[in-house]
Motif scaffolding. Structure first.
Motif, PDB file in Angstrom:
ATOM      1  N   UNK A   1     -19.129 -50.402  32.547  1.00 26.53           N
ATOM      2  CA  UNK A   1     -18.904 -49.280  31.646  1.00 26.53           C
ATOM      3  C   UNK A   1     -17.969 -48.295  32.340  1.00 26.53           C
ATOM      4  N   UNK A   2     -16.922 -47.896  31.638  1.00 24.49           N
ATOM      5  CA  UNK A   2     -15.965 -46.968  32.237  1.00 24.49           C
ATOM      6  C   UNK A   2     -14.802 -47.672  32.896  1.00 24.49           C
TER       7      UNK A   2
ATOM      8  N   UNK B   1     -11.350 -49.549  33.161  1.00 27.25           N
ATOM      9  CA  UNK B   1     -10.159 -49.661  32.322  1.00 27.25           C
ATOM     10  C   UNK B   1      -9.332 -50.833  32.835  1.00 27.25           C
TER      11      UNK B   1
ATOM     12  N   UNK C   1      -6.257 -51.680  32.830  1.00 25.73           N
ATOM     13  CA  UNK C   1      -4.961 -51.455  33.488  1.00 25.73           C
ATOM     14  C   UNK C   1      -5.109 -50.857  34.886  1.00 25.73           C
ATOM     15  N   UNK C   2      -6.273 -50.284  35.181  1.00 27.83           N
ATOM     16  CA  UNK C   2      -6.444 -49.638  36.477  1.00 27.83           C
ATOM     17  C   UNK C   2      -6.794 -50.676  37.544  1.00 27.83           C
TER      18      UNK C   2
ATOM     19  N   UNK D   1      -9.055 -47.862  41.703  1.00 26.00           N
ATOM     20  CA  UNK D   1      -9.122 -46.782  40.714  1.00 26.00           C
ATOM     21  C   UNK D   1     -10.374 -46.902  39.848  1.00 26.00           C
TER      22      UNK D   1
ATOM     23  N   UNK E   1     -13.604 -45.615  41.504  1.00 26.81           N
ATOM     24  CA  UNK E   1     -13.735 -44.156  41.398  1.00 26.81           C
ATOM     25  C   UNK E   1     -14.106 -43.734  39.985  1.00 26.81           C
ATOM     26  N   UNK E   2     -13.410 -44.320  39.001  1.00 26.89           N
ATOM     27  CA  UNK E   2     -13.651 -43.909  37.618  1.00 26.89           C
ATOM     28  C   UNK E   2     -15.070 -44.253  37.180  1.00 26.89           C
TER      29      UNK E   2
ATOM     30  N   UNK F   1     -17.724 -42.241  38.873  1.00 26.06           N
ATOM     31  CA  UNK F   1     -17.837 -40.889  38.302  1.00 26.06           C
ATOM     32  C   UNK F   1     -18.556 -40.925  36.955  1.00 26.06           C
ATOM     33  N   UNK F   2     -18.238 -41.947  36.149  1.00 27.96           N
ATOM     34  CA  UNK F   2     -18.889 -42.070  34.839  1.00 27.96           C
ATOM     35  C   UNK F   2     -20.396 -42.243  35.010  1.00 27.96           C
TER      36      UNK F   2
ATOM     37  N   UNK G   1     -17.227 -37.558  43.814  1.00 28.40           N
ATOM     38  CA  UNK G   1     -16.071 -38.159  44.460  1.00 28.40           C
ATOM     39  C   UNK G   1     -16.370 -38.451  45.944  1.00 28.40           C
TER      40      UNK G   1
ATOM     41  N   UNK H   1     -18.549 -41.506  46.393  1.00 28.21           N
ATOM     42  CA  UNK H   1     -17.806 -42.755  46.175  1.00 28.21           C
ATOM     43  C   UNK H   1     -16.947 -43.063  47.405  1.00 28.21           C
TER      44      UNK H   1
ATOM     45  N   UNK I   1      -7.631 -56.251  34.998  1.00 33.26           N
ATOM     46  CA  UNK I   1      -7.389 -57.211  33.912  1.00 33.26           C
ATOM     47  C   UNK I   1      -6.963 -58.574  34.469  1.00 33.26           C
ATOM     48  N   UNK I   2      -6.485 -58.602  35.734  1.00 35.42           N
ATOM     49  CA  UNK I   2      -6.097 -59.880  36.333  1.00 35.42           C
ATOM     50  C   UNK I   2      -7.215 -60.487  37.148  1.00 35.42           C
TER      51      UNK I   2
END
Lengths: 266, 259
Positions: free
Chosen positions: A123-124, A126, A128-129, A133, A136-137, A140-141, A146, A149, A171-172
């Motif tokens: 969950x949270x 993305x 593309x990140x 990244x 961290x995202x 935080x979610x 910070x 983490x 995504x890869x």
């Protein structure tokens, strides 16, 4: 040590609207009228989504479902509680209410302490990140600061075994890598209360064992953990007590062994 | 009404959400951040040729490219923020139905994430101004205040649309249409001086009108600084924001159930 309830659920109920559609028109005349009045009906249907009439709540209706009904229980600090029940028993709804994602229709839940809830891996995230990244995202979610983490970053990457791919967009990632990273972040949360929903359904056996060990070590540190699983042996192994839900109602709570025994003999 | 203490507890999350939005926008593009200026630049060229040179719309005596770009700057931010903010809750559906955090963070993220793009466009505008030997007036000191008005009104409208979109999926369909109408209600392709004087204060109820006129007055010195228009726009944008916040607050507890 005095028993100190960190979670207190009192007569918690949650009602959802199912969205039954009316009879289909049969004659040409009905079809035309039906077509013309569609926007009005749509508007009424959408407006009713969040409104329940007193009659519906008291005597039920064919368009509503009680996902939870008058569920009360307490969880003390440091407890490890397992929740069992078949699909649709209300386990996830209960987690959503405890974590404040949704409000109960009636009743209330009191929470004392910082709570993190894992309803789903990643969950949270993305796509593309990069791995870095996303750590961290999603950290935080899920409620990490910070600084926390940063301190745990290497541990998370090591746990997920993705050292080479921290700068690759997720995504890869292979699906296994993705799931491992998602869990690795979740397993390094340090809340007072941790709610975990069915985390062992994915990942390979070795990784499942690793997650289980991590949960056991979190429990040893004195954290309060509520754990949903369809694997009764796991519940018996790591939970002291258990709670059995069926069609939104509480069937039995007590020592994990006993609840599981009754649940299996149902 | 709004739990400010809770919001401050989540400011790190807001930071990460804004950072995500900025980072993701131009990932895997060749031109990257150049996209910020390509669109307004081409629009400026098209407007200059068709509306300026051919249709001969007035521009308060300012060369057309500067006249249009100074409005595109604010308008692009406004339209982009409202589009992203209005769709933000639906895009983040999973997040909303899985984790708790103040839901306000989601539609407010685009308001902040649009500011770097705005700054880049602003530099380009300065470049175009220098090319035409147009220099800002001392009223440029009020620019931060005008930008604030722009941010507040875009946030207010975005909050409304986002909250409505959770229940009514008609909203994402209407946003492009609303914005098209809104652009013609704002002095983007024409100067506000074209609006008859007696309607001008009503016209100023559109917060973007005050912002764009203020921009042109401060940077290009087209007209004396239009205090009365800006005052009306400022009041309108604050009302828009507050009512957006109130509406959002009333419906947010249902978001996870019905999104």
């Amino acid at each position: 040590m005095m028993a100190n309830p960190v979670i207190k659920a009192h007569e918690v109920s949650k009602c959802y609207r199912i969205g039954i559609t009316n009879n289909r028109p049969t004659t040409l005349r009905e079809t035309i009228m039906h077509g013309i009045s569609t926007p009005v009906r749509n508007l009424n249907r959408l407006r009713r989504l969040t409104k329940f009439t007193g009659e519906e709540l008291l005597s039920g209706g064919e368009d509503i479902i009680w996902s939870l009904r008058n569920v009360s229980f307490e969880v003390n600090e440091g407890d490890v509680l397992g929740i069992v029940g078949s699909n649709g028993a209300g386990k996830s709804t209960l987690f959503k209410i405890l974590s404040r994602v949704t409000e109960p229709t009636s009743g209330y839940a009191e929470i004392n302490g910082r709570l993190s809830c894992l309803l789903e891996a990643g969950v949270g995230f993305h796509p593309e990140l990069t791995g870095r990244e996303n750590i961290y995202l999603s950290g935080a979610v899920l409620g990490m600061t910070k600084q926390e983490i940063k301190t745990k970053f290497d541990e998370i990457v090591g746990f997920a075994e993705i050292e080479k791919f921290v700068n690759t967009p997720v995504k890869r990632f292979s699906s296994g890598m993705y799931i491992r990273l998602a869990f690795a972040v979740a397993m390094h949360l340090e809340p007072d209360i941790l709610l975990i929903d069915e985390i062992l359904a994915v990942g390979d056996t070795a990784f499942q064992k690793k997650c289980l060990r991590q949960i056991e070590s979190l429990a040893r540190e004195g954290r309060t953990i509520i754990f949903v699983s369809h694997n009764n042996d796991v519940i018996k192994k790591i939970c002291k007590s258990a709670l059995w839900l069926k069609n939104g109602r509480l069937v039995k709570t007590g020592a994990a062994d006993e609840v599981i025994k009754d649940y299996e003999n149902m | 009404m709004i739990d400010l203490k809770e919001l401050t507890n989540y400011k790190q999350l807001l930071y990460f959400l804004v950072a995500k939005e900025i980072k993701v926008r131009y990932r895997q593009t060749v031109l990257g951040g150049l996209w910020v200026v390509i669109q307004p630049f081409f629009l400026m060229a098209v407007f200059t040729v068709f509306l300026g040179n051919l249709a001969k719309l007035p521009s308060d005596g300012i060369p057309y490219p500067v006249f249009y770009f100074s409005a595109m700057l604010a308008w692009q931010y406004f339209a982009g923020t409202i589009t992203r903010s209005g769709n933000s809750l639906i895009i983040n559906m999973k997040l909303i139905s899985r984790v708790y955090f103040p839901r306000l963070l989601i539609p407010l993220t685009p308001s902040l994430a649009g500011l770097p793009d705005f700054s880049i466009s602003f530099m380009v505008l300065i470049g175009i101004m220098l090319y035409y030997h147009i220099y800002p007036t001392v009223m440029i000191l009020f620019l931060p205040f005008l930008v604030l008005l722009l941010v507040l009104s875009a946030s207010g409208a975005g909050l409304f649309l986002a909250a409505l979109s959770v229940k009514y999926r008609d909203i994402p369909m209407t946003i492009p249409f609303i914005l098209q109408m809104w652009m013609f209600a704002s002095p983007v392709v024409y100067p506000a001086s074209m609006v008859p004087v007696k309607y001008r204060l009503v016209y100023a109820l559109n917060p973007v009108a005050g912002v764009i006129e203020g921009f042109r007055a401060a940077l290009l010195g087209t007209i004396p600084f239009p205090w009365h228009i800006i005052l009306v726009s400022a009041i309108a944008s604050i009302i828009l924001l507050i009512s957006g916040l109130i509406y959002f607050q009333q419906v947010e507890r249902f978001f996870a159930d019905i999104i």
